[in-house]
Design an enzyme around this catalytic site. Structure first.
Site, PDB file in Angstrom:
ATOM      1  N   HIS A 160       0.832  -1.196   0.000  1.00  0.00           N
ATOM      2  CA  HIS A 160       0.000   0.000   0.000  1.00  0.00           C
ATOM      3  C   HIS A 160       0.869   1.250   0.000  1.00  0.00           C
ATOM      4  CE1 HIS A 160      -3.212  -2.598   2.130  1.00  0.00           C
ATOM      5  NE2 HIS A 160      -3.728  -2.247   0.969  1.00  0.00           N
ATOM      6  N   CYS A 247      -2.646   0.089  10.005  1.00  0.00           N
ATOM      7  CA  CYS A 247      -3.677  -0.826   9.515  1.00  0.00           C
ATOM      8  C   CYS A 247      -4.733  -1.160  10.553  1.00  0.00           C
ATOM      9  CB  CYS A 247      -3.069  -2.140   9.047  1.00  0.00           C
ATOM     10  SG  CYS A 247      -1.735  -2.027   7.874  1.00  0.00           S
TER      11      CYS A 247
END
Length: 252
Positions: A160, A247
């Site tokens: 990401h 996250c």
């Protein structure tokens, strides 16, 4: 400043989630302890933390940042880029509707929250294997409709965008060499992470403190020079599952 966070407990089958890391078999008791310590730190920094139950049908669902995005004005229910993770977002909608108006990303768009970096009211949207141009376009339209600004960033390395760059407050970023020269980051003071310590690029700013993974002494020395409180957290089991500090919560 953040006042709330949403987290989700890892399930007993969390080790069945998606990962490309080859760092050994993860431990369920250990990830529970690491997750609890993370929640305790958020609470200690003044956040009201909601801890949602595990979703056994979705072993990656404790990475609660990916299925949704929360800004100062809106919550966006994402369509995750990995088919196995689609569905995680469903139970988040009712929770987030208590705090923000809801918008959604629709097929064929995909967006993972790990690809969306918020810097005050501006958003960098990573184009990656998990966030496609259609999804980024939908998200950009939503953000602009609510008065935010945004731009897209090609993600060449890492799962990401936030695997490689994160905001450190004020006009500062922590960033890997892979993204250090991105034109959109020119106005920022950049704390550069060497390749051997690339994982620590996933450092999290929360209410003036920096949460960072333990075990990265070179970057720790650089962070110390910023003069901000530093909180080291052990995230060995999260790392085994391709995750990091950002996250595990939605912060708003």
């Amino acid at each position: 400043m953040f006042t709330h966070a949403i987290t989700r407990l890892p399930g007993e089958n969390f080790a069945s989630g998606l990962t490309t890391a080859q760092l050994g078999s993860p431990s369920y008791p250990l990830i529970l302890a690491q997750h609890a310590a993370y929640v305790d730190v958020l609470r200690g920094l003044g956040l009201e933390v909601t801890v949602l139950p595990a979703l056994p049908e979705h072993p990656d669902a404790y990475f609660v940042e990916d299925p949704a995005i929360v800004t100062s004005k809106v919550a966006v229910i994402n369509r995750p880029g990995a088919p196995a993770r689609q569905g995680e977002e469903t139970s988040l909608a009712a929770v987030l509707a208590q705090y923000r108006p809801l918008e959604r990303i629709y097929h064929p768009g995909t967006v993972d929250g790990g690809d969306v970096l918020m810097v005050n009211e501006h958003f960098f949207i990573g184009l990656s294997e998990r966030t496609n141009p259609e999804g980024a376009g939908q998200l950009g339209s939503i953000l602009r409709r609510y008065g935010h600004t945004c731009e897209t960033v090609p993600v060449g390395q890492g799962l990401h965008l936030k695997s490689s760059v994160n905001w450190l407050g004020d006009e500062r970023l922590i960033v890997t060499r892979a993204l250090a020269d991105y034109p959109g980051f020119e106005r920022f003071e950049k704390l550069l992470v060497e390749e051997a310590e690339a994982y620590v690029a996933n450092t999290l700013w929360v209410n003036g403190s920096l949460l960072h993974p333990t075990g990265f002494p070179l970057t720790r020395q650089k962070l110390e020079k910023l003069g901000l409180p530093l909180i080291e957290l052990e995230v060995s089991e999260v790392r085994k599952m391709d995750g990091g500090l950002t996250c595990m919560s939605l912060r708003f």
